[in-house]
Write an enzyme that holds these catalytic residues in place. Structure first.
Site, PDB file in Angstrom:
ATOM      1  N   ARG A   1      70.743  27.309  67.393  1.00 35.75           N
ATOM      2  CA  ARG A   1      69.368  27.500  67.875  1.00 35.75           C
ATOM      3  C   ARG A   1      68.462  28.122  66.821  1.00 35.75           C
ATOM      4  O   ARG A   1      67.578  28.914  67.147  1.00 35.75           O
ATOM      5  CB  ARG A   1      69.346  28.361  69.147  1.00 35.75           C
ATOM      6  N   ARG A  39      62.544  28.693  69.791  1.00 35.39           N
ATOM      7  CA  ARG A  39      61.577  29.683  70.249  1.00 35.39           C
ATOM      8  C   ARG A  39      61.462  30.969  69.455  1.00 35.39           C
ATOM      9  O   ARG A  39      60.488  31.684  69.608  1.00 35.39           O
ATOM     10  CB  ARG A  39      61.839  30.004  71.728  1.00 35.39           C
ATOM     11  N   ARG A  84      55.057  22.895  69.172  1.00 39.90           N
ATOM     12  CA  ARG A  84      55.500  22.375  70.462  1.00 39.90           C
ATOM     13  C   ARG A  84      54.421  22.490  71.558  1.00 39.90           C
ATOM     14  O   ARG A  84      54.535  21.830  72.608  1.00 39.90           O
ATOM     15  CB  ARG A  84      56.743  23.152  70.935  1.00 39.90           C
ATOM     16  N   ASP A  86      68.575  17.834  72.184  1.00 42.56           N
ATOM     17  CA  ASP A  86      69.236  18.610  73.229  1.00 42.56           C
ATOM     18  C   ASP A  86      70.457  17.836  73.695  1.00 42.56           C
ATOM     19  O   ASP A  86      70.485  16.604  73.581  1.00 42.56           O
ATOM     20  CB  ASP A  86      68.302  18.869  74.418  1.00 42.56           C
ATOM     21  N   TYR A 101      75.943  20.307  84.026  1.00 37.02           N
ATOM     22  CA  TYR A 101      74.514  20.130  84.347  1.00 37.02           C
ATOM     23  C   TYR A 101      74.322  19.033  85.389  1.00 37.02           C
ATOM     24  O   TYR A 101      73.545  19.181  86.334  1.00 37.02           O
ATOM     25  CB  TYR A 101      73.709  19.826  83.078  1.00 37.02           C
TER      26      TYR A 101
HETATM   27  O1  1CP Z   1      68.431  24.931  66.359  1.00 42.40           O
HETATM   28  C1  1CP Z   1      68.953  24.320  67.314  1.00 42.40           C
HETATM   29  O2  1CP Z   1      70.135  24.529  67.616  1.00 42.40           O
HETATM   30  C2  1CP Z   1      68.074  23.382  68.061  1.00 42.40           C
HETATM   31  C3  1CP Z   1      68.658  22.188  68.705  1.00 42.40           C
HETATM   32  C4  1CP Z   1      69.287  22.413  70.074  1.00 42.40           C
HETATM   33  C5  1CP Z   1      70.639  22.380  70.378  1.00 42.40           C
HETATM   34  C6  1CP Z   1      71.782  22.287  69.379  1.00 42.40           C
HETATM   35  C7  1CP Z   1      68.602  22.558  71.308  1.00 42.40           C
HETATM   36  C8  1CP Z   1      67.151  22.657  71.496  1.00 42.40           C
HETATM   37  N1  1CP Z   1      69.509  22.508  72.329  1.00 42.40           N
HETATM   38  C9  1CP Z   1      70.762  22.424  71.784  1.00 42.40           C
HETATM   39  C10 1CP Z   1      72.022  22.295  72.487  1.00 42.40           C
HETATM   40  C11 1CP Z   1      72.127  22.731  73.889  1.00 42.40           C
HETATM   41  N2  1CP Z   1      71.278  22.516  74.917  1.00 42.40           N
HETATM   42  C12 1CP Z   1      73.271  23.397  74.387  1.00 42.40           C
HETATM   43  C13 1CP Z   1      74.467  23.738  73.567  1.00 42.40           C
HETATM   44  C14 1CP Z   1      74.188  24.968  72.783  1.00 42.40           C
HETATM   45  C15 1CP Z   1      74.248  26.247  73.539  1.00 42.40           C
HETATM   46  O3  1CP Z   1      75.283  26.519  74.162  1.00 42.40           O
HETATM   47  O4  1CP Z   1      73.248  26.982  73.484  1.00 42.40           O
HETATM   48  C16 1CP Z   1      73.079  23.623  75.741  1.00 42.40           C
HETATM   49  C17 1CP Z   1      74.026  24.310  76.704  1.00 42.40           C
HETATM   50  C18 1CP Z   1      71.811  23.067  76.083  1.00 42.40           C
HETATM   51  C19 1CP Z   1      71.180  23.054  77.405  1.00 42.40           C
HETATM   52  C20 1CP Z   1      69.903  23.770  77.340  1.00 42.40           C
HETATM   53  N3  1CP Z   1      68.759  23.204  76.838  1.00 42.40           N
HETATM   54  C21 1CP Z   1      69.612  25.093  77.697  1.00 42.40           C
HETATM   55  C22 1CP Z   1      70.613  26.111  78.250  1.00 42.40           C
HETATM   56  C23 1CP Z   1      70.449  26.302  79.724  1.00 42.40           C
HETATM   57  C24 1CP Z   1      71.616  27.062  80.353  1.00 42.40           C
HETATM   58  O5  1CP Z   1      72.502  26.405  80.953  1.00 42.40           O
HETATM   59  O6  1CP Z   1      71.643  28.292  80.271  1.00 42.40           O
HETATM   60  C25 1CP Z   1      68.252  25.317  77.428  1.00 42.40           C
HETATM   61  C26 1CP Z   1      67.454  26.548  77.662  1.00 42.40           C
HETATM   62  C27 1CP Z   1      67.741  24.101  76.875  1.00 42.40           C
HETATM   63  C28 1CP Z   1      66.371  23.839  76.354  1.00 42.40           C
HETATM   64  C29 1CP Z   1      66.268  23.820  74.885  1.00 42.40           C
HETATM   65  N4  1CP Z   1      67.066  23.094  74.019  1.00 42.40           N
HETATM   66  C30 1CP Z   1      66.633  23.292  72.731  1.00 42.40           C
HETATM   67  C31 1CP Z   1      65.500  24.168  72.772  1.00 42.40           C
HETATM   68  C32 1CP Z   1      64.710  24.610  71.575  1.00 42.40           C
HETATM   69  C33 1CP Z   1      65.295  24.496  74.127  1.00 42.40           C
HETATM   70  C34 1CP Z   1      64.197  25.370  74.685  1.00 42.40           C
HETATM   71  C35 1CP Z   1      63.106  24.496  75.157  1.00 42.40           C
HETATM   72  C36 1CP Z   1      61.748  25.008  74.881  1.00 42.40           C
HETATM   73  O7  1CP Z   1      61.416  25.336  73.721  1.00 42.40           O
HETATM   74  O8  1CP Z   1      60.981  25.030  75.850  1.00 42.40           O
END
Ligand code: 1CP
Length: 349
Positions: free
Chosen positions: A32, A36, A45, A81, A156
């Site tokens: 990540r 954010r 964004r 994602d 999910y």
């Molecule tokens: O730098 C990076 O890693 C950006 C790319 C990235 C990756 C590798 C994003 C962007 N998402 C992910 C993978 C991801 N998405 C995972 C595996 C990594 C981890 O365990 O954190 C998971 C579980 C998700 C699902 C997801 N997407 C969540 C978690 C929700 C939960 O179950 O608690 C969330 C909050 C997102 C949204 C998301 N994905 C990525 C971003 C930048 C965001 C936030 C969205 C925004 O900016 O509004």
């Protein structure tokens, strides 16, 4: 961007550490790292939905490059994602700000599993374009492609969104073993297609995120989940890129996580890396494992913990420095730059 130590991504410290080869210094990237914690990300964004941003090659390229420029990390992680392949295939999913992926019609029956649309690789043109563009911009810095592992994606789809216990998911796994296996098989095919597309377009390494696998017992993981994660890696065929496999709370699963086909096992902050190295065994490298919450503490604590992780990482065949899970949104990005520099300084030959 800081001058990379190697001339090509295939010979970068990230790829070399992943293979257990000598490095010029320990490579660093942060799960990540895009997103954010960066004001430039929030600005870019603004006004664009997350899943639209994930299908726009211009935005993907710029957002992926932002942390590489700012922190001088040793790898870029493709901005996307884990649910994206499902979205592209036509599953009704929204990523709600501050929540995460929310599914309009959760998968709760055998019929729901059979009705899930398959991903057509022809729908991934935007992905190929974005990866090619990025690889051109990144030069010698490797791009990590990624996908969600079948189990974590299933949580999910079945829960309908983020959850803590994943109880519905486990209940479905026990009550409907055949449908469960078909569901995970479908998900492994789509994750594999997603990864293959990224590698064929030039990604230098891949990471499979099984973030929530740690809620499973070792026996259930081994019998009902691992074969499907292995199928994702097997789908890469002979493509010669290192494979990283990560989950949270997987202390008891670490040897199995490696067995699914990883060159590198990602470790969260719960287990010291020397103990993780013992559990994983000699044939694999480790990635991790600074507690992301440490980055919210004072500088002295940050430095002490970074030094500890670097020291304990020496027990592994190769070490890729990272956090134990993703960067928390409140993290001061300056601390990430500092950690990158400190790891480089501590490990330079
Ligand atoms: O730098 C990076 O890693 C950006 C790319 C990235 C990756 C590798 C994003 C962007 N998402 C992910 C993978 C991801 N998405 C995972 C595996 C990594 C981890 O365990 O954190 C998971 C579980 C998700 C699902 C997801 N997407 C969540 C978690 C929700 C939960 O179950 O608690 C969330 C909050 C997102 C949204 C998301 N994905 C990525 C971003 C930048 C965001 C936030 C969205 C925004 O900016 O509004």
């Amino acid at each position: 961007m800081s001058a990379p130590a190697s001339a090509s991504p295939a010979d970068s410290d990230l790829v070399r550490a992943a293979r257990g080869l000598p490095v010029s210094r320990t490579p660093v990237w942060f799960m990540r790292q895009a997103g954010r914690s960066l004001p430039e990300y929030r600005e870019l964004r603004a006004g664009t939905k997350m899943l639209d941003a994930c299908q726009d090659p211009d935005l993907i390229t710029e957002i992926t490059l932002q942390p590489v420029r700012r922190h001088g990390v040793d790898a870029a992680i493709f901005f996307s994602d884990i649910v994206l392949p499902l979205v592209v295939a036509g599953v009704d999913i929204e990523i709600k700000p501050g929540i995460g992926p929310v599914i309009a019609d959760p998968v709760r029956s055998v019929a729901d599993v059979d009705a899930l649309p398959d991903l057509d690789p022809a729908q991934l043109g935007f992905l190929e374009t974005a990866v090619r563009r990025l690889v051109g911009e990144l030069g010698a810095t490797p791009l990590i492609g990624f996908a969600g592992a079948p189990f974590t994606l299933a949580t999910y789809l079945i829960e309908g969104g983020p959850s803590k216990e994943h109880a519905r998911t486990k209940a479905f796994m026990y009550a409907e073993p055949e449908a469960w296996s078909r569901l995970l098989q479908k998900l492994s095919v789509s994750s594999s297609t997603f990864l293959r597309t990224q590698v064929d377009a030039g990604a230098s390494a891949v990471q499979l995120f099984d973030s929530w696998a740690g809620v499973l017992s070792a026996v259930d993981y081994a019998e009902r989940v691992l074969p499907h994660s292995r199928a994702v890696f097997d789908g890469l065929g002979g493509r010669d890129v290192p494979r990283i496999h990560f989950g949270v709370g997987t202390g008891e699963l670490l040897p199995l996580i490696g067995d699914a086909g990883a060159d590198v096992v990602g470790v969260d902050w719960r287990l010291p890396l020397d103990e993780a190295a013992r559990r994983v065994g000699p044939g694999r490298s480790l990635q991790g494992n600074l507690d992301p919450a440490v980055l919210l503490a004072d500088r002295e604590t940050v430095d002490r913990e970074v030094r500890r992780v670097v020291e304990q990482g020496k027990a592994a065949r190769g070490h890729v420095f990272n956090l134990g899970h993703g960067v928390l949104p409140d993290t001061d990005p300056g601390v990430l730059t500092h950690v990158t520099e400190l790891v480089h300084e501590l490990t330079s030959a």
